[in-house]
Design an enzyme around this catalytic site. Structure first.
Site, short mmCIF file in Angstrom:
data_model
loop_
_atom_site.label_atom_id
_atom_site.label_comp_id
_atom_site.label_asym_id
_atom_site.label_seq_id
_atom_site.Cartn_x
_atom_site.Cartn_y
_atom_site.Cartn_z
N LYS A 18 0.09 -25.71 -15.40
CA LYS A 18 0.08 -24.39 -14.73
C LYS A 18 1.44 -23.74 -14.84
O LYS A 18 2.47 -24.40 -15.00
CB LYS A 18 -0.33 -24.51 -13.25
CG LYS A 18 0.59 -25.38 -12.36
CD LYS A 18 1.80 -24.68 -11.79
CE LYS A 18 2.69 -25.63 -10.98
NZ LYS A 18 4.04 -25.13 -10.73
N PRO A 103 5.00 -31.17 -20.06
CA PRO A 103 6.35 -31.66 -19.77
C PRO A 103 6.39 -32.45 -18.45
O PRO A 103 5.74 -32.08 -17.48
CB PRO A 103 7.17 -30.38 -19.67
CG PRO A 103 6.42 -29.37 -20.48
CD PRO A 103 4.97 -29.72 -20.36
N ALA A 105 8.01 -33.81 -15.00
CA ALA A 105 8.92 -33.27 -13.97
C ALA A 105 9.46 -31.92 -14.39
O ALA A 105 10.64 -31.61 -14.25
CB ALA A 105 10.07 -34.26 -13.68
N GLY A 107 7.93 -28.69 -13.63
CA GLY A 107 7.51 -27.49 -12.90
C GLY A 107 6.21 -26.92 -13.44
O GLY A 107 5.87 -25.77 -13.18
N MET A 108 5.46 -27.74 -14.20
CA MET A 108 4.17 -27.30 -14.74
C MET A 108 3.02 -28.13 -14.19
O MET A 108 1.91 -28.11 -14.74
CB MET A 108 4.19 -27.34 -16.27
CG MET A 108 5.24 -26.40 -16.85
SD MET A 108 5.00 -26.13 -18.61
CE MET A 108 3.58 -25.03 -18.60
N GLY A 110 2.42 -31.33 -14.18
CA GLY A 110 1.91 -32.38 -15.06
C GLY A 110 1.43 -33.61 -14.28
O GLY A 110 0.36 -34.16 -14.56
N ALA A 113 -1.69 -32.69 -12.48
CA ALA A 113 -2.80 -32.62 -13.44
C ALA A 113 -3.39 -34.01 -13.66
O ALA A 113 -4.61 -34.19 -13.65
CB ALA A 113 -2.30 -32.03 -14.76
N ASP A 145 -0.17 -29.15 -5.35
CA ASP A 145 -0.64 -28.48 -6.57
C ASP A 145 -1.90 -29.13 -7.15
O ASP A 145 -2.47 -28.60 -8.11
CB ASP A 145 0.45 -28.54 -7.66
CG ASP A 145 1.63 -27.63 -7.36
OD1 ASP A 145 1.53 -26.78 -6.45
OD2 ASP A 145 2.66 -27.77 -8.05
O1 C5P Z 1 2.90 -31.56 -2.15
P1 C5P Z 1 3.82 -32.28 -3.06
O2 C5P Z 1 3.83 -33.76 -2.81
O3 C5P Z 1 3.62 -31.95 -4.50
O4 C5P Z 1 5.27 -31.75 -2.71
C1 C5P Z 1 6.42 -32.38 -3.18
C2 C5P Z 1 7.59 -31.94 -2.33
O5 C5P Z 1 7.87 -30.55 -2.56
C3 C5P Z 1 7.37 -32.02 -0.83
O6 C5P Z 1 7.68 -33.29 -0.35
C4 C5P Z 1 8.31 -30.95 -0.30
O7 C5P Z 1 9.63 -31.43 -0.30
C5 C5P Z 1 8.24 -29.89 -1.37
N1 C5P Z 1 7.24 -28.84 -1.06
C6 C5P Z 1 7.52 -27.92 -0.06
N2 C5P Z 1 6.60 -26.95 0.24
C7 C5P Z 1 5.46 -26.86 -0.45
C8 C5P Z 1 5.16 -27.77 -1.48
C9 C5P Z 1 6.08 -28.77 -1.77
O8 C5P Z 1 8.57 -27.98 0.58
N3 C5P Z 1 4.59 -25.89 -0.16
#
Ligand code: C5P
Length: 305
Positions: A18, A103, A105, A107-108, A110, A113, A145
């Site tokens: 994404k 890629p 880590a 920002g897409m 992965g 997914a 995500d």
């Molecule tokens: O939800 P996920 O585990 O992918 O999020 C990883 C980290 O990104 C979270 O632990 C948090 O630090 C940060 N995050 C956030 N606010 C969001 C999504 C992610 O602060 N809406």
């Protein structure tokens, strides 16, 4: 009960990456997450996860960045299998093979997914027929995500990004510049908090101009409406990304932005021909490790025949 696939046969699920065409970030919540207005667009850059019956839960990975993918229980694909099995009171006896093209880590989404793909693959392999609403519930438990990785297309994510509303989107063409090394999403959100200190953070809301541009399919309109509140934080942690963004615009991209929490950068281009031109110029610029060309929207996780 249907057995999905017979013993020995595998189930392969293809799942997209994404890009966020709008990422509006609110103030940190008491639980540490941030409320978002997150307009997700799935792009035609795919991982494939194959689930096969096995004696225990194992993960393997191939692809250009396979050495950066954890093969233990921290991998979201493994966690997806464990969570689904636990819900159904069965053992997560499965081998998950990830053919990685998104890629790592970057920002897409992965990792997200692969979590969504493993969930769909295990559900089919184990013949569980879990309702979509329950699969999405498990996705949200795995990460903010992951629900979007399952559904794909184009959607507005609110809450921490997991509450999805589909949005209309025309076809767009993209180039992605892959940076050396990844960026940690929590670290980028922490940097966002640090940069925001002492400032009033507005409630994140979806931009009507962005949603209209997305629906119109007009790349010039979308170029003027792209935004990512995490971009200053990603640039602060990785200042070299500014040169990558500049190189893509100089090569003719209509707009450039950091993809999600980065460090992958995304370049909106007019058509597939200019995508190839911008990708070649970015590779020649020496400001990125490699590039990928893709279009949007792409479908979510699908079982391959
Ligand atoms: O939800 P996920 O585990 O992918 O999020 C990883 C980290 O990104 C979270 O632990 C948090 O630090 C940060 N995050 C956030 N606010 C969001 C999504 C992610 O602060 N809406």
């Amino acid at each position: 009960m249907s057995t999905g696939a017979g013993a020995g046969a595998g189930v392969t699920v293809r799942v997209p990456a994404k890009v966020n065409v709008q990422l509006a970030v609110g103030a940190a919540r008491p639980d540490g997450f941030h409320d978002l207005a997150n307009v997700f667009l799935a792009v035609s850059l795919f991982d494939e996860v194959t689930a096969t019956l096995a004696d225990s839960l194992t993960v393997s990975c191939t692809g250009p960045d396979a050495d950066q993918v954890p093969l233990d229980r921290t991998n979201l694909a493994a966690r997806a299998a464990e969570t689904l099995a636990a819900r159904h009171g069965i053992s997560p006896s499965v081998h998950l093979h990830i053919a990685k093209n998104i890629p790592v880590a970057g920002g897409m989404a992965g990792g997200s997914a692969d979590g969504a793909a493993a969930l769909v693959a295990c559900d089919a392999l184990w013949g569980l027929n879990t309702p979509l609403a329950e699969l999405l519930d498990i996705c949200a438990e795995l990460g903010s995500d992951v629900p979007f990785s399952l559904v794909g297309g184009a959607a507005l994510g609110t809450g921490r990004g997991e509450l999805l509303t589909p949005v209309e989107a025309g076809t767009f063409h993209w180039v992605f510049a892959v940076a050396d090394g990844g960026l940690s999403t929590p670290a980028v959100f922490r940097e966002f908090d640090r940069l925001a200190e002492g400032r009033e953070i507005p409630e994140p809301v979806a931009s009507p101009a962005l949603l209209a541009a997305l629906a119109s399919g007009d790349p010039e309109a979308l170029a003027g409406a792209l935004s990512n509140d995490l971009q200053p934080a990603a640039l602060s942690l990785r200042p070299s990304l500014a040169a990558t963004l500049g190189a893509g615009v100089e090569a003719g991209a209509l707009a450039a932005l950091v993809s999600g929490s980065g460090p992958t950068t995304a370049f909106l281009v007019r058509d597939p021909e200019s995508a190839l031109k911008v990708a070649a110029a970015l590779e020649a610029s020496g400001t990125c490790r490699t590039t990928r060309v893709a279009s949007s929207p792409a479908p979510g996780a699908v079982v391959l025949p």
